[in-house]
Design a protein around this motif. Sequence first.
Motif, PDB file in Angstrom:
ATOM      1  N   GLU A   4     -47.882 -23.670 -17.622  1.00 28.46           N
ATOM      2  CA  GLU A   4     -47.515 -23.215 -16.292  1.00 28.46           C
ATOM      3  C   GLU A   4     -47.425 -24.376 -15.307  1.00 28.46           C
ATOM      4  O   GLU A   4     -47.100 -24.177 -14.161  1.00 28.46           O
ATOM      5  CB  GLU A   4     -48.560 -22.204 -15.780  1.00 28.46           C
ATOM      6  CG  GLU A   4     -48.701 -20.977 -16.654  1.00 28.46           C
ATOM      7  CD  GLU A   4     -47.418 -20.181 -16.764  1.00 28.46           C
ATOM      8  OE1 GLU A   4     -46.770 -19.953 -15.725  1.00 28.46           O
ATOM      9  OE2 GLU A   4     -47.045 -19.799 -17.883  1.00 28.46           O
ATOM     10  N   HIS A   5     -47.732 -25.578 -15.763  1.00 29.74           N
ATOM     11  CA  HIS A   5     -47.760 -26.725 -14.865  1.00 29.74           C
ATOM     12  C   HIS A   5     -46.348 -27.200 -14.549  1.00 29.74           C
ATOM     13  O   HIS A   5     -45.489 -27.240 -15.409  1.00 29.74           O
ATOM     14  CB  HIS A   5     -48.584 -27.861 -15.477  1.00 29.74           C
ATOM     15  CG  HIS A   5     -49.940 -27.429 -15.909  1.00 29.74           C
ATOM     16  ND1 HIS A   5     -50.900 -26.988 -15.018  1.00 29.74           N
ATOM     17  CD2 HIS A   5     -50.502 -27.325 -17.128  1.00 29.74           C
ATOM     18  CE1 HIS A   5     -51.980 -26.655 -15.687  1.00 29.74           C
ATOM     19  NE2 HIS A   5     -51.765 -26.841 -16.972  1.00 29.74           N
ATOM     20  N   ASN A   6     -46.143 -27.572 -13.300  1.00 30.34           N
ATOM     21  CA  ASN A   6     -44.849 -28.084 -12.865  1.00 30.34           C
ATOM     22  C   ASN A   6     -44.808 -29.579 -13.182  1.00 30.34           C
ATOM     23  O   ASN A   6     -45.167 -30.412 -12.357  1.00 30.34           O
ATOM     24  CB  ASN A   6     -44.668 -27.814 -11.372  1.00 30.34           C
ATOM     25  CG  ASN A   6     -43.273 -28.153 -10.901  1.00 30.34           C
ATOM     26  OD1 ASN A   6     -42.381 -28.389 -11.704  1.00 30.34           O
ATOM     27  ND2 ASN A   6     -43.093 -28.189  -9.604  1.00 30.34           N
ATOM     28  N   VAL A   7     -44.378 -29.908 -14.388  1.00 27.33           N
ATOM     29  CA  VAL A   7     -44.425 -31.281 -14.886  1.00 27.33           C
ATOM     30  C   VAL A   7     -43.352 -32.133 -14.213  1.00 27.33           C
ATOM     31  O   VAL A   7     -42.186 -31.775 -14.206  1.00 27.33           O
ATOM     32  CB  VAL A   7     -44.264 -31.308 -16.419  1.00 27.33           C
ATOM     33  CG1 VAL A   7     -44.158 -32.733 -16.935  1.00 27.33           C
ATOM     34  CG2 VAL A   7     -45.430 -30.578 -17.083  1.00 27.33           C
ATOM     35  N   THR A   8     -43.783 -33.252 -13.660  1.00 25.45           N
ATOM     36  CA  THR A   8     -42.884 -34.206 -13.014  1.00 25.45           C
ATOM     37  C   THR A   8     -42.315 -35.180 -14.035  1.00 25.45           C
ATOM     38  O   THR A   8     -41.135 -35.524 -13.997  1.00 25.45           O
ATOM     39  CB  THR A   8     -43.645 -35.003 -11.939  1.00 25.45           C
ATOM     40  OG1 THR A   8     -44.262 -34.083 -11.045  1.00 25.45           O
ATOM     41  CG2 THR A   8     -42.729 -35.939 -11.182  1.00 25.45           C
ATOM     42  N   GLU A   9     -43.168 -35.629 -14.952  1.00 24.85           N
ATOM     43  CA  GLU A   9     -42.770 -36.643 -15.928  1.00 24.85           C
ATOM     44  C   GLU A   9     -43.556 -36.428 -17.210  1.00 24.85           C
ATOM     45  O   GLU A   9     -44.704 -35.991 -17.173  1.00 24.85           O
ATOM     46  CB  GLU A   9     -43.076 -38.032 -15.356  1.00 24.85           C
ATOM     47  CG  GLU A   9     -42.605 -39.180 -16.220  1.00 24.85           C
ATOM     48  CD  GLU A   9     -42.815 -40.528 -15.529  1.00 24.85           C
ATOM     49  OE1 GLU A   9     -43.251 -41.454 -16.228  1.00 24.85           O
ATOM     50  OE2 GLU A   9     -42.560 -40.630 -14.319  1.00 24.85           O
ATOM     51  N   THR A  10     -42.933 -36.739 -18.346  1.00 22.82           N
ATOM     52  CA  THR A  10     -43.614 -36.661 -19.636  1.00 22.82           C
ATOM     53  C   THR A  10     -43.771 -38.067 -20.202  1.00 22.82           C
ATOM     54  O   THR A  10     -42.825 -38.856 -20.202  1.00 22.82           O
ATOM     55  CB  THR A  10     -42.819 -35.777 -20.622  1.00 22.82           C
ATOM     56  OG1 THR A  10     -42.750 -34.452 -20.099  1.00 22.82           O
ATOM     57  CG2 THR A  10     -43.496 -35.736 -21.986  1.00 22.82           C
ATOM     58  N   LEU A  11     -44.992 -38.355 -20.659  1.00 22.32           N
ATOM     59  CA  LEU A  11     -45.310 -39.637 -21.274  1.00 22.32           C
ATOM     60  C   LEU A  11     -45.573 -39.400 -22.760  1.00 22.32           C
ATOM     61  O   LEU A  11     -46.473 -38.645 -23.113  1.00 22.32           O
ATOM     62  CB  LEU A  11     -46.544 -40.249 -20.604  1.00 22.32           C
ATOM     63  CG  LEU A  11     -47.086 -41.540 -21.205  1.00 22.32           C
ATOM     64  CD1 LEU A  11     -46.074 -42.671 -21.047  1.00 22.32           C
ATOM     65  CD2 LEU A  11     -48.404 -41.919 -20.558  1.00 22.32           C
ATOM     66  N   ASP A  12     -44.778 -40.033 -23.603  1.00 20.92           N
ATOM     67  CA  ASP A  12     -44.907 -39.884 -25.051  1.00 20.92           C
ATOM     68  C   ASP A  12     -45.706 -41.068 -25.598  1.00 20.92           C
ATOM     69  O   ASP A  12     -45.215 -42.195 -25.599  1.00 20.92           O
ATOM     70  CB  ASP A  12     -43.518 -39.832 -25.680  1.00 20.92           C
ATOM     71  CG  ASP A  12     -43.555 -39.642 -27.182  1.00 20.92           C
ATOM     72  OD1 ASP A  12     -44.633 -39.790 -27.801  1.00 20.92           O
ATOM     73  OD2 ASP A  12     -42.488 -39.350 -27.755  1.00 20.92           O
ATOM     74  N   VAL A  13     -46.933 -40.809 -26.037  1.00 20.19           N
ATOM     75  CA  VAL A  13     -47.763 -41.858 -26.642  1.00 20.19           C
ATOM     76  C   VAL A  13     -48.103 -41.489 -28.091  1.00 20.19           C
ATOM     77  O   VAL A  13     -49.126 -41.914 -28.618  1.00 20.19           O
ATOM     78  CB  VAL A  13     -49.046 -42.149 -25.811  1.00 20.19           C
ATOM     79  CG1 VAL A  13     -48.692 -42.805 -24.503  1.00 20.19           C
ATOM     80  CG2 VAL A  13     -49.858 -40.878 -25.574  1.00 20.19           C
TER      81      VAL A  13
END
Length: 81
Positions: A4-13
């Motif tokens: 449900e979070h309004n994700v601004t950016e995704t970080l792929d680690v």
Amino acid sequence: MSSEHNVTETLDVKGQSCPMPIVKTKQAIDDLEEGDVLEVVATDSGSMSDIQGWADSTDGVDLLEQVDDGELYTHYVKKTV
């Protein structure tokens, strides 16, 4: 898996082990604006405790949720200042 979070950016680690998920999370958070949410996707099970500990000891961030689906560990971190 949905959030449900309004994700601004995704970080792929994915594929990276400690301390890189924390290092890259901190770098990504520093580049965001107040109120932004960073989604961190990792394959290192240690990231669950590492990111929790980092968020607890870091002013200006709030760990909203962590999701463990057995293979991926997804963390939602909000920048609060």
